[in-house]
Design a protein around this motif. Structure first.
Motif, PDB file in Angstrom:
ATOM      1  N   PHE A  39       7.519 -19.534  -2.981  1.00  0.00           N
ATOM      2  CA  PHE A  39       7.742 -19.444  -1.539  1.00  0.00           C
ATOM      3  C   PHE A  39       6.395 -19.086  -0.944  1.00  0.00           C
ATOM      4  O   PHE A  39       5.895 -17.975  -1.146  1.00  0.00           O
ATOM      5  N   HIS A  40       5.839 -20.052  -0.252  1.00  0.00           N
ATOM      6  CA  HIS A  40       4.403 -20.121  -0.030  1.00  0.00           C
ATOM      7  C   HIS A  40       3.974 -19.630   1.347  1.00  0.00           C
ATOM      8  O   HIS A  40       4.631 -19.953   2.342  1.00  0.00           O
ATOM      9  N   ASP A  41       2.897 -18.820   1.345  1.00  0.00           N
ATOM     10  CA  ASP A  41       2.217 -18.506   2.619  1.00  0.00           C
ATOM     11  C   ASP A  41       3.181 -17.890   3.631  1.00  0.00           C
ATOM     12  O   ASP A  41       3.328 -18.380   4.757  1.00  0.00           O
ATOM     13  N   LEU A  42       3.814 -16.826   3.247  1.00  0.00           N
ATOM     14  CA  LEU A  42       4.893 -16.225   4.059  1.00  0.00           C
ATOM     15  C   LEU A  42       4.391 -15.391   5.224  1.00  0.00           C
ATOM     16  O   LEU A  42       5.114 -15.152   6.185  1.00  0.00           O
ATOM     17  N   ALA A  43       3.160 -14.905   5.104  1.00  0.00           N
ATOM     18  CA  ALA A  43       2.651 -13.998   6.144  1.00  0.00           C
ATOM     19  C   ALA A  43       1.136 -14.072   6.178  1.00  0.00           C
ATOM     20  O   ALA A  43       0.484 -14.374   5.182  1.00  0.00           O
ATOM     21  N   ARG A  44       0.585 -13.758   7.354  1.00  0.00           N
ATOM     22  CA  ARG A  44      -0.860 -13.819   7.540  1.00  0.00           C
ATOM     23  C   ARG A  44      -1.461 -12.437   7.337  1.00  0.00           C
ATOM     24  O   ARG A  44      -1.215 -11.524   8.131  1.00  0.00           O
ATOM     25  N   VAL A  45      -2.236 -12.282   6.258  1.00  0.00           N
ATOM     26  CA  VAL A  45      -2.888 -11.007   5.962  1.00  0.00           C
ATOM     27  C   VAL A  45      -4.243 -10.990   6.643  1.00  0.00           C
ATOM     28  O   VAL A  45      -5.014 -11.948   6.538  1.00  0.00           O
ATOM     29  N   GLU A  46      -4.539  -9.922   7.392  1.00  0.00           N
ATOM     30  CA  GLU A  46      -5.833  -9.778   8.058  1.00  0.00           C
ATOM     31  C   GLU A  46      -6.478  -8.458   7.610  1.00  0.00           C
ATOM     32  O   GLU A  46      -5.801  -7.443   7.504  1.00  0.00           O
ATOM     33  N   ALA A  47      -7.780  -8.545   7.360  1.00  0.00           N
ATOM     34  CA  ALA A  47      -8.552  -7.341   7.029  1.00  0.00           C
ATOM     35  C   ALA A  47      -9.962  -7.582   7.565  1.00  0.00           C
ATOM     36  O   ALA A  47     -10.659  -8.454   7.055  1.00  0.00           O
ATOM     37  N   VAL A  48     -10.334  -6.840   8.620  1.00  0.00           N
ATOM     38  CA  VAL A  48     -11.615  -7.100   9.271  1.00  0.00           C
ATOM     39  C   VAL A  48     -12.440  -5.812   9.278  1.00  0.00           C
ATOM     40  O   VAL A  48     -11.956  -4.732   8.957  1.00  0.00           O
ATOM     41  N   THR A 129      10.492   3.173   8.159  1.00  0.00           N
ATOM     42  CA  THR A 129      11.739   3.879   8.488  1.00  0.00           C
ATOM     43  C   THR A 129      12.890   3.436   7.584  1.00  0.00           C
ATOM     44  O   THR A 129      13.685   2.556   7.954  1.00  0.00           O
ATOM     45  N   PRO A 130      12.963   4.010   6.369  1.00  0.00           N
ATOM     46  CA  PRO A 130      14.155   3.749   5.541  1.00  0.00           C
ATOM     47  C   PRO A 130      15.396   4.377   6.159  1.00  0.00           C
ATOM     48  O   PRO A 130      15.321   5.295   6.979  1.00  0.00           O
ATOM     49  N   ILE A 131      16.553   3.882   5.780  1.00  0.00           N
ATOM     50  CA  ILE A 131      17.836   4.374   6.288  1.00  0.00           C
ATOM     51  C   ILE A 131      18.702   4.794   5.099  1.00  0.00           C
ATOM     52  O   ILE A 131      18.889   4.022   4.166  1.00  0.00           O
ATOM     53  N   GLY A 132      19.196   6.044   5.160  1.00  0.00           N
ATOM     54  CA  GLY A 132      20.244   6.477   4.240  1.00  0.00           C
ATOM     55  C   GLY A 132      19.779   7.029   2.909  1.00  0.00           C
ATOM     56  O   GLY A 132      20.415   7.927   2.363  1.00  0.00           O
ATOM     57  N   GLN A 133      18.730   6.479   2.338  1.00  0.00           N
ATOM     58  CA  GLN A 133      18.229   7.025   1.067  1.00  0.00           C
ATOM     59  C   GLN A 133      16.770   6.642   0.859  1.00  0.00           C
ATOM     60  O   GLN A 133      16.257   5.718   1.508  1.00  0.00           O
ATOM     61  N   GLU A 134      16.131   7.325  -0.030  1.00  0.00           N
ATOM     62  CA  GLU A 134      14.738   7.049  -0.382  1.00  0.00           C
ATOM     63  C   GLU A 134      14.613   5.574  -0.780  1.00  0.00           C
ATOM     64  O   GLU A 134      15.527   5.015  -1.414  1.00  0.00           O
ATOM     65  N   GLN A 135      13.534   4.936  -0.421  1.00  0.00           N
ATOM     66  CA  GLN A 135      13.351   3.512  -0.730  1.00  0.00           C
ATOM     67  C   GLN A 135      11.878   3.220  -0.966  1.00  0.00           C
ATOM     68  O   GLN A 135      11.021   3.732  -0.227  1.00  0.00           O
ATOM     69  N   ASP A 136      11.621   2.432  -1.993  1.00  0.00           N
ATOM     70  CA  ASP A 136      10.254   2.008  -2.308  1.00  0.00           C
ATOM     71  C   ASP A 136       9.949   0.671  -1.645  1.00  0.00           C
ATOM     72  O   ASP A 136      10.812  -0.213  -1.583  1.00  0.00           O
ATOM     73  N   PHE A 137       8.689   0.530  -1.208  1.00  0.00           N
ATOM     74  CA  PHE A 137       8.226  -0.699  -0.571  1.00  0.00           C
ATOM     75  C   PHE A 137       6.879  -1.102  -1.153  1.00  0.00           C
ATOM     76  O   PHE A 137       6.017  -0.233  -1.388  1.00  0.00           O
ATOM     77  N   LEU A 138       6.720  -2.386  -1.380  1.00  0.00           N
ATOM     78  CA  LEU A 138       5.391  -2.916  -1.632  1.00  0.00           C
ATOM     79  C   LEU A 138       4.711  -3.062  -0.277  1.00  0.00           C
ATOM     80  O   LEU A 138       5.319  -3.637   0.656  1.00  0.00           O
ATOM     81  N   VAL A 139       3.534  -2.528  -0.133  1.00  0.00           N
ATOM     82  CA  VAL A 139       2.830  -2.525   1.155  1.00  0.00           C
ATOM     83  C   VAL A 139       1.458  -3.158   0.968  1.00  0.00           C
ATOM     84  O   VAL A 139       0.700  -2.777   0.068  1.00  0.00           O
ATOM     85  N   ILE A 140       1.175  -4.139   1.784  1.00  0.00           N
ATOM     86  CA  ILE A 140      -0.126  -4.824   1.731  1.00  0.00           C
ATOM     87  C   ILE A 140      -0.823  -4.567   3.060  1.00  0.00           C
ATOM     88  O   ILE A 140      -0.307  -4.952   4.135  1.00  0.00           O
ATOM     89  N   ASP A 141      -1.967  -3.866   2.996  1.00  0.00           N
ATOM     90  CA  ASP A 141      -2.676  -3.577   4.258  1.00  0.00           C
ATOM     91  C   ASP A 141      -4.177  -3.507   3.996  1.00  0.00           C
ATOM     92  O   ASP A 141      -4.659  -4.004   2.965  1.00  0.00           O
ATOM     93  N   ARG A 142      -4.910  -2.927   4.909  1.00  0.00           N
ATOM     94  CA  ARG A 142      -6.364  -3.049   4.896  1.00  0.00           C
ATOM     95  C   ARG A 142      -7.017  -1.735   4.500  1.00  0.00           C
ATOM     96  O   ARG A 142      -6.666  -0.676   5.017  1.00  0.00           O
ATOM     97  N   GLY A 143      -8.021  -1.841   3.603  1.00  0.00           N
ATOM     98  CA  GLY A 143      -8.875  -0.709   3.274  1.00  0.00           C
ATOM     99  C   GLY A 143     -10.283  -1.009   3.742  1.00  0.00           C
ATOM    100  O   GLY A 143     -10.594  -2.147   4.125  1.00  0.00           O
ATOM    101  N   GLY A 144     -11.149  -0.017   3.716  1.00  0.00           N
ATOM    102  CA  GLY A 144     -12.540  -0.229   4.114  1.00  0.00           C
ATOM    103  C   GLY A 144     -13.005   0.845   5.080  1.00  0.00           C
ATOM    104  O   GLY A 144     -12.319   1.847   5.298  1.00  0.00           O
TER     105      GLY A 144
END
Ligand SMILES: NC(=O)N[C@@H](O)C(=O)O
Ligand code: NI
Length: 166
Positions: A39-48, A129-144
């Motif tokens: 499932f290809h190219d689902l979101a646009r990642v930006e890091a500037v 904002t999880p609802i009801g119980q603890e939840q893990d998420f894969l998070v892709i964001d910017r460092g630098g």
């Protein structure tokens, strides 16, 4: 406090704020000799900015009481931020339009199982904002280098309701 009703998350409704990460309706094709569907190219990642690089993280979020009292939204001027749940539970997403650097009235969404979101760079959003119980998420964001976090505190908080009759 002004009441906001969460709506079901759709690509169309979320488009001004970023991407919905889901297989439903996504472009895809078979790879690995037909043994895998990409499932290809689902979101646009930006890091500037200086030293910008893309980070892959896991966030273990604690649940928030509902209805949510939303007093603060934030944004990341140097990069996008994607949240993909590692379990099937829905979570709450809230975003705001930007009016010359000031967030407007929030829009709230409840995700369906299997949906994640990618906030486009500089989009105002509520924190995870999880609802009801603890939840893990894969998070892709910017460092630098540089400051990649801007917060805004509302004069009057909003209450965000999920699945109640108004
Ligand atoms: N601070 C942080 O890494 N998380 C927030 O940006 C958030 O959107 O939850
Ligand atoms: Ni964020």
């Amino acid at each position: 406090m002004k009441r906001i009703e969460a709506q079901s998350l759709t690509r169309e409704a979320f488009a001004p704020f970023g991407d919905v990460i889901e297989t439903e309706g996504a472009d895809s094709f078979l790879i690995n000799e037909g043994n895998c569907r990409r499932f290809h190219d689902l979101a646009r990642v930006e890091a500037v900015g200086e030293g910008a690089r893309v980070l892959i993280n896991i966030f273990r979020g604690q649940p928030y009481a509902m209805p949510l009292t939303l007093g603060m939204v934030e944004r990341h001027p140097l990069g996008s931020q994607a949240f993909m749940p590692l379990s099937g539970r829905p979570f709450l997403v809230a975003v705001c339009p930007d009016n010359d650097g000031v967030p407007g009235e929030p829009l709230a969404f409840i995700t369906a199982p299997g949906q994640g979101v990618n906030y486009a760079r500089n989009v105002w959003h509520a924190v995870l904002t999880p609802i009801g119980q603890e939840q893990d998420f894969l998070v892709i964001d910017r460092g630098g280098e540089g400051n990649n976090l801007e917060e805004f505190f509302f004069d009057e908080p909003f209450t965000i309701h999920v699945g109640e009759n108004p």
